[in-house]
Write a protein that holds these residues in place. Structure first.
Motif, PDB file in Angstrom:
ATOM      1  N   ARG A  53     -91.517 -11.856  25.490  1.00 42.85           N
ATOM      2  CA  ARG A  53     -90.620 -10.790  25.934  1.00 42.85           C
ATOM      3  C   ARG A  53     -90.456  -9.734  24.840  1.00 42.85           C
ATOM      4  N   ASN A  54     -90.112 -10.191  23.650  1.00 46.00           N
ATOM      5  CA  ASN A  54     -89.888  -9.287  22.521  1.00 46.00           C
ATOM      6  C   ASN A  54     -91.097  -8.364  22.311  1.00 46.00           C
ATOM      7  N   TYR A  55     -92.281  -8.968  22.251  1.00 45.02           N
ATOM      8  CA  TYR A  55     -93.447  -8.191  21.870  1.00 45.02           C
ATOM      9  C   TYR A  55     -94.041  -7.425  23.054  1.00 45.02           C
ATOM     10  N   SER A  56     -93.778  -7.879  24.283  1.00 41.94           N
ATOM     11  CA  SER A  56     -94.193  -7.087  25.442  1.00 41.94           C
ATOM     12  C   SER A  56     -93.400  -5.782  25.491  1.00 41.94           C
ATOM     13  N   ASP A 554     -88.214   4.248  14.492  1.00 42.14           N
ATOM     14  CA  ASP A 554     -87.689   4.954  15.661  1.00 42.14           C
ATOM     15  C   ASP A 554     -87.197   3.991  16.732  1.00 42.14           C
ATOM     16  N   GLN A 555     -87.904   2.884  16.881  1.00 43.28           N
ATOM     17  CA  GLN A 555     -87.427   1.883  17.832  1.00 43.28           C
ATOM     18  C   GLN A 555     -87.649   0.500  17.241  1.00 43.28           C
ATOM     19  N   TYR A 556     -86.545  -0.174  16.959  1.00 42.04           N
ATOM     20  CA  TYR A 556     -86.620  -1.529  16.429  1.00 42.04           C
ATOM     21  C   TYR A 556     -86.210  -2.472  17.557  1.00 42.04           C
ATOM     22  N   ILE A 557     -86.939  -3.578  17.683  1.00 40.13           N
ATOM     23  CA  ILE A 557     -86.694  -4.485  18.800  1.00 40.13           C
ATOM     24  C   ILE A 557     -86.632  -5.922  18.292  1.00 40.13           C
ATOM     25  N   GLY A 558     -85.579  -6.616  18.639  1.00 38.91           N
ATOM     26  CA  GLY A 558     -85.469  -8.005  18.202  1.00 38.91           C
ATOM     27  C   GLY A 558     -84.259  -8.676  18.807  1.00 38.91           C
ATOM     28  N   GLY A 559     -84.082  -9.924  18.456  1.00 38.43           N
ATOM     29  CA  GLY A 559     -83.027 -10.720  19.059  1.00 38.43           C
ATOM     30  C   GLY A 559     -81.652 -10.413  18.487  1.00 38.43           C
ATOM     31  N   ASN A 591     -83.026   3.508  16.183  1.00 36.67           N
ATOM     32  CA  ASN A 591     -82.691   2.943  17.497  1.00 36.67           C
ATOM     33  C   ASN A 591     -82.978   1.454  17.488  1.00 36.67           C
ATOM     34  N   LEU A 592     -82.044   0.717  18.029  1.00 39.92           N
ATOM     35  CA  LEU A 592     -82.174  -0.737  18.034  1.00 39.92           C
ATOM     36  C   LEU A 592     -82.034  -1.242  19.462  1.00 39.92           C
ATOM     37  N   LEU A 593     -82.995  -2.058  19.856  1.00 41.76           N
ATOM     38  CA  LEU A 593     -82.904  -2.717  21.161  1.00 41.76           C
ATOM     39  C   LEU A 593     -82.836  -4.216  20.913  1.00 41.76           C
ATOM     40  N   CYS A 594     -81.726  -4.817  21.316  1.00 41.97           N
ATOM     41  CA  CYS A 594     -81.609  -6.267  21.168  1.00 41.97           C
ATOM     42  C   CYS A 594     -81.965  -6.904  22.498  1.00 41.97           C
ATOM     43  N   GLN A 595     -83.127  -7.508  22.553  1.00 43.41           N
ATOM     44  CA  GLN A 595     -83.518  -8.085  23.833  1.00 43.41           C
ATOM     45  C   GLN A 595     -82.763  -9.385  24.054  1.00 43.41           C
ATOM     46  N   GLY A 596     -82.512  -9.665  25.334  1.00 38.64           N
ATOM     47  CA  GLY A 596     -81.768 -10.868  25.688  1.00 38.64           C
ATOM     48  C   GLY A 596     -82.599 -12.119  25.462  1.00 38.64           C
ATOM     49  N   MET A 597     -81.930 -13.232  25.439  1.00 34.61           N
ATOM     50  CA  MET A 597     -82.620 -14.498  25.222  1.00 34.61           C
ATOM     51  C   MET A 597     -83.346 -14.938  26.491  1.00 34.61           C
ATOM     52  N   VAL A 598     -84.441 -15.647  26.275  1.00 33.23           N
ATOM     53  CA  VAL A 598     -85.113 -16.274  27.409  1.00 33.23           C
ATOM     54  C   VAL A 598     -84.694 -17.736  27.405  1.00 33.23           C
ATOM     55  N   LYS A 599     -83.946 -18.130  28.433  1.00 30.85           N
ATOM     56  CA  LYS A 599     -83.486 -19.520  28.524  1.00 30.85           C
ATOM     57  C   LYS A 599     -84.271 -20.250  29.597  1.00 30.85           C
ATOM     58  N   MET A 635     -88.446  -8.963  35.362  1.00 34.33           N
ATOM     59  CA  MET A 635     -87.408  -9.947  35.696  1.00 34.33           C
ATOM     60  C   MET A 635     -85.984  -9.460  35.494  1.00 34.33           C
ATOM     61  N   ALA A 636     -85.757  -8.725  34.423  1.00 29.50           N
ATOM     62  CA  ALA A 636     -84.389  -8.344  34.080  1.00 29.50           C
ATOM     63  C   ALA A 636     -84.440  -7.159  33.132  1.00 29.50           C
ATOM     64  N   PRO A 637     -83.338  -6.426  32.997  1.00 23.83           N
ATOM     65  CA  PRO A 637     -83.296  -5.386  31.967  1.00 23.83           C
ATOM     66  C   PRO A 637     -83.481  -6.046  30.605  1.00 23.83           C
ATOM     67  N   PRO A 638     -84.078  -5.337  29.641  1.00 20.69           N
ATOM     68  CA  PRO A 638     -84.495  -5.978  28.402  1.00 20.69           C
ATOM     69  C   PRO A 638     -83.361  -6.579  27.574  1.00 20.69           C
ATOM     70  N   ASP A 639     -82.171  -6.044  27.687  1.00 19.00           N
ATOM     71  CA  ASP A 639     -81.100  -6.540  26.822  1.00 19.00           C
ATOM     72  C   ASP A 639     -80.323  -7.687  27.457  1.00 19.00           C
ATOM     73  N   LYS A 640     -80.730  -8.076  28.668  1.00 17.02           N
ATOM     74  CA  LYS A 640     -79.989  -9.142  29.351  1.00 17.02           C
ATOM     75  C   LYS A 640     -80.665 -10.495  29.148  1.00 17.02           C
TER      76      LYS A 640
END
Length: 858
Positions: A53-56, A554-559, A591-599, A635-640
């Motif tokens: 999810r993170n890297y996609s 410009d765009q950082y993405i992580g948990g 800019n920071l995007l905190c992607q949601g957890m995959v449970k 499946m879901a918005p990225p931060d959920k």
RNA sequence: GGGGGCGUGGCGGAAUUGGCAGACGCAGCGGACUUAAAAUCCGCCACCGAAAGGUUUAAGGGUUCGAGUCCCUUCGCCCCUACCA
């Protein structure tokens, strides 16, 4: 038509992209830059759906950015130092490097199989001496600037493992490795003085508008600034004389945010770890109970301590302090709810206003003096006229409100009290004038303990010399290499290694000892994003010009789990490097995007110990990487947070197949697989009109969604365009798609647009269609993003809703150029019959162009 | 205790500035094609109701011409943080 076969096309394109250097950073300064970064992983083994999810997400942003004309930096590396590698080495009687590099190869292969567009020439591996030497170099620069300190403090210590543990390595009071009880110990350790930057770290959160609000909040809470005062209390014995047994200080300072409540102070508290406490009670009747309490408190683990409603314990010390505002003598107790490392470790207790002090006072029968009440409280009148001081209000069952009017407070009685009140100002002015106190600011943020008694980390470049003391390793001697010959399984450590510690003092040349602690792995992750801009620099950690071109990210993405630690440390490093003149910016991540957890399907966090970790390999084998990428984004918005459910994956695979077929069919290459079923001229014209509109609307929608990181709705929109194309293809004869002068160009355009829109999401399929079906020779990923005509995105005639008092009554169709009055007229005609039968008349008309008309009627 | 977020069909979710709630998909149901199945294609699919129609965004209240969206109260869930004085 060739069937869609990701198993053949995906590896093929991955190989071609590798060979042509498709994903290399261009360093084309004629284009604006965009730095797209995902948090680098710990090489723990196989990748799981959280990685996917993170890297996609990151890959879609990177690919989309390239098509938007940006020069893109999109690198990947490994946060490769850390405990699991050591544990694995012990378990398998091997070396951490073997395990680590093996996992890196596994993960790298998986990332390549997913089609992530990284420039692999820029890989940063934290355990590579060419990287960690610069971590040591940065450590030395911090030292020069006074930001490194070696000092004694209470820390978490595991007696079995014989090491300091980070807070996150202590679970429920036990060491996560051996499950032995963790103790608090006073140890001398290395610290980065992050507290020197507490204020800028807090202030600059304001600049971070591109961060999720909750992350900014969490950091602000963590830094925890509170304004207050330090106030001095003079210590005495029962008779008010200076204490008889020796004690190093006769003044005890407290920190308080509420100096206005000083008149309510009826006792005084010290933490069990308070310095000098033992000496204070030595040889007195209070020595044993005090020491017993301190020992009991030390046994309570950090986690137990944190459990809210613990019963409070305390004992009297035999000492008193004098309240500086009224000269009253109050008893000094030691209490287990006072924490040593906040404020001064001493507290003035005001049970009337503080629930904890209130409970303590009740338990030990100490006075509760009401000193602040609201005006409408009956106590207000009562206390105002009272001559005797009321020293206990037995009818209360909890502490009272702390905003109100001061009572029983000497000359300050009648002033308003509260956090920033006139009472605070008045009392503080007097205390400052008398030299008994000062205004001050407390931060909750603690200095960063960076030393670890572990092998698999970056060695701290310091030397102990009997004559010269603590000496930094000269920069020319870097890196301090980790010795490779170590038998971890036999319990060997850097400290017991036969030769690592041996060295000579760089100052005097005499034999000396090397520091054998390593640095916290978070030091490695605090600047890796800078190294990516110049990964092979042999003279410096990075070139300033390169860093200044690419940074901030410009765009950082992580948990979200890094909301505080890593993100705070990185901000700290950036600020220090800015002060050093090495970078021109003060914040690393715009800019920071905190992607949601995959449970898992039950909503449980995935973990190896639970055995519920889901890996993408089987899914890739069945549906291909593109389908897996598309599905997890859809499946879901990225931060959920999302609960993994494989059921829908086949649906996305079906969708990709549909795109495959529709693109073929649009350009007349579907052959017998055509969707054509036949249709009337009216149907053809109707669906053609819709297709033209959808082509423009959907490009607009997908563009907007990508700009806002709404990947799920972007995919929905592409589905809508695909459906519109399918509808048209079903009714329009195949020959029309090439020969017809209006349909032909539209079909060709829609085909190209569809392939471009889906390229960031399903890069392999898009590339295959782009070359094999649309006949291009350059990569689709080098194309520019499709544009659209907003005018064509809307039908000429718009359906609008007509409401009476907000209730839908009829629908009308009006030209998109119709004026508001025209719309109202048409709307009014459409409801004329209803108005007549119900005997209603229009009071007011509200028209929202393109949406609705609402008549307020009576 | 403090801080933040959330609550929409059987499920994942959509509704961007207050303007047709349920886009898109999954599952399900019906149909076409097929000897059959798979694949594909078409249709239905919030709830109640035979229908007309009515109801519906955790519950209740408010503001507004109009509320999933704003305000208040209550309930429930999630995350962070914590004897922070």
């Amino acid at each position: 038509m060739k069937p869609y076969n990701p198993h053949e096309t995906e590896p093929r394109w991955q190989r071609i992209w590798d060979e042509t250097g498709q994903d290399k950073v261009r360093e084309d300064s004629s284009k604006p830059k965009r730095y797209v970064l995902e948090m680098f992983p710990y090489p723990s083994g196989d990748i799981h759906m959280g990685h996917v999810r993170n890297y996609s997400i990151g890959d879609v942003v990177a690919r989309y950015s390239r098509m938007r004309g940006f020069d893109v930096l999109h690198p990947m590396g490994w946060d490769a130092f850390g405990l699991p590698a050591e544990n694995a080495a012990i378990k398998h009687n091997s070396h951490p490097a073997v395990w680590t590099y093996g996992n890196i190869e596994t993960q790298k292969a998986s990332f390549k199989r997913m089609g992530f567009s990284y420039d692999w020439d820029r890989t940063v591996v934290a355990c590579d001496p060419e990287y960690y030497r610069w971590g040591q170099w940065i450590f030395l620069q911090f030292w020069k600037r006074g930001l490194v300190e070696r000092r004694n403090s209470p820390v978490n210590w595991c007696p079995n493992c014989e090491t300091v543990l980070a807070n996150e390595q202590v679970t429920e009071g036990e060491c996560w490795r051996c499950h032995g009880a963790v103790e608090k110990r006073d140890l001398t350790q290395w610290y980065f003085k992050i507290t020197d930057y507490a204020q800028p770290l807090l202030d600059d959160l304001e600049q971070l508008g591109g961060w999720p609000e909750r992350v900014r909040q969490m950091q602000a809470n963590w830094i925890g600034r509170s304004e207050g005062a330090e106030i001095d209390f003079v210590m005495c014995d029962k008779e008010g004389n200076a204490p008889q047994n020796p004690y190093p200080q006769d003044i005890v300072t407290v920190f308080t945010t509420r100096p206005d409540t000083l008149f309510g102070c009826s006792f005084f508290l010290l933490s069990p770890e308070y310095k000098g406490l033992k000496e204070m009670v030595a040889g007195t009747e209070y020595e044993k109970p005090v020491n017993d309490l301190c020992e009991a408190a030390a046994k309570v683990s950090a986690v137990e301590r944190a459990q809210g409603d613990r019963e409070k314990h305390g004992v009297f010390t035999g000492r008193y302090v004098v309240n500086p505002v009224n000269g009253e003598k109050v008893p000094v107790w030691v209490a287990d709810y006072i924490v040593a490392d906040y404020g001064t470790g001493a507290v003035m207790a005001v049970p009337c206003g503080d629930q904890r002090d209130f409970e303590f006072a009740r338990k030990y029968n100490l006075p509760i003096i009401p000193i602040i009440v609201t005006k409408d409280d009956p106590l207000f009148a009562k206390l105002n006229g009272q001559k005797e001081r009321i020293v206990s209000s037995v009818d209360w069952d909890s502490a009272c409100d702390t905003e109100g009017i001061l009572v029983q407070s000497g000359k300050y009685t009648g002033l308003t009290g509260g956090k920033h009140s006139e009472a605070v100002d008045a009392i503080m002015a007097d205390l400052i004038a008398q030299g008994k106190g000062k205004k001050t600011v407390q931060f909750r943020l603690r200095d960063w303990l960076i030393s670890r008694q572990r092998y698999w980390g970056n060695p701290i470049p310091a030397i102990y010399c009997d004559d010269c003391g603590l000496v930094p390793v000269p920069e020319s001697d870097l890196p301090v290499l980790l010795p490779e010959d170590i038998d971890l399984a036999a319990g060997e450590t850097l400290a017991t290694h036969k030769s690592f510690a041996e060295c000579t003092c760089p100052k005097c040349g005499k034999p000396a000892r090397r520091e054998t602690d390593t640095m916290d792995t978070f030091t490695c992750s605090s600047w890796y994003y800078l190294r990516y801009t110049d990964p092979h620099n042999a003279h410096l950690p990075f070139d300033s010009d390169k860093a200044n071109r690419w940074l901030p990210v410009d765009q950082y993405i992580g948990g979200i789990e890094h909301a505080i630690l890593h993100l705070l440390y990185s901000r700290f490093f950036t600020k220090v490097l800015n002060d050093m003149g090495m970078v021109s910016f003060t914040e690393p991540f715009t800019n920071l995007l905190c992607q949601g957890m995959v449970k898992d399907a039950n909503g449980e966090t995935m973990s190896k110990s639970k055995g519920n970790v889901i890996a993408p390999e089987d899914m890739i084998a069945e549906y291909g990487a593109d389908a897996v990428r598309a599905y997890i984004l859809f499946m879901a918005p990225p931060d959920k947070d999302l609960n993994w459910d494989e059921a829908g994956l086949a649906g996305l695979y079906k969708f990709l197949n549909r795109v495959w077929r529709v693109v073929h069919d649009l350009v007349g290459k579907a052959g017998e697989d055509t969707l054509f079923k036949g249709g009337s001229k009216e149907e053809v014209d109707g669906f053609k009109k819709v297709l033209l509109r959808e082509r423009h609307r959907v490009v607009g929608k997908v563009t907007e969604d990508f700009e806002r990181n709404n990947f799920n709705t972007a995919i929905s929109a592409i589905m809508e365009l695909t459906n519109a194309a399918g509808d048209f293809l079903r009714v329009a004869p195949p020959e029309k798609r090439i020969s017809c002068q209006t349909c032909g160009p539209l079909c060709a355009d829609v085909a190209e647009v569809m392939v471009k829109l889906i390229a960031p999401i399903a890069p392999h399929m898009a590339e295959e269609l782009w070359h094999e079906v649309l006949g291009h020779t350059d990569s689709v990923h080098n194309q520019s993003w499709p544009t659209f005509d907003a005018d064509l995105a809307v039908d000429d005639d718009i359906e609008m809703v007509v409401q009476l008092n907000g209730k839908i009554t009829s629908k009308i169709t009006v030209s998109k150029t119709a004026s508001e009055d025209e719309i109202k007229n048409i709307a009014q005609q459409s409801v004329a019959g209803v108005l007549a039968t119900r005997n209603l008349s229009i009071v007011k008309a509200i028209a929202v162009p393109g949406k609705l008309v609402n008549f307020v009627v009576k």
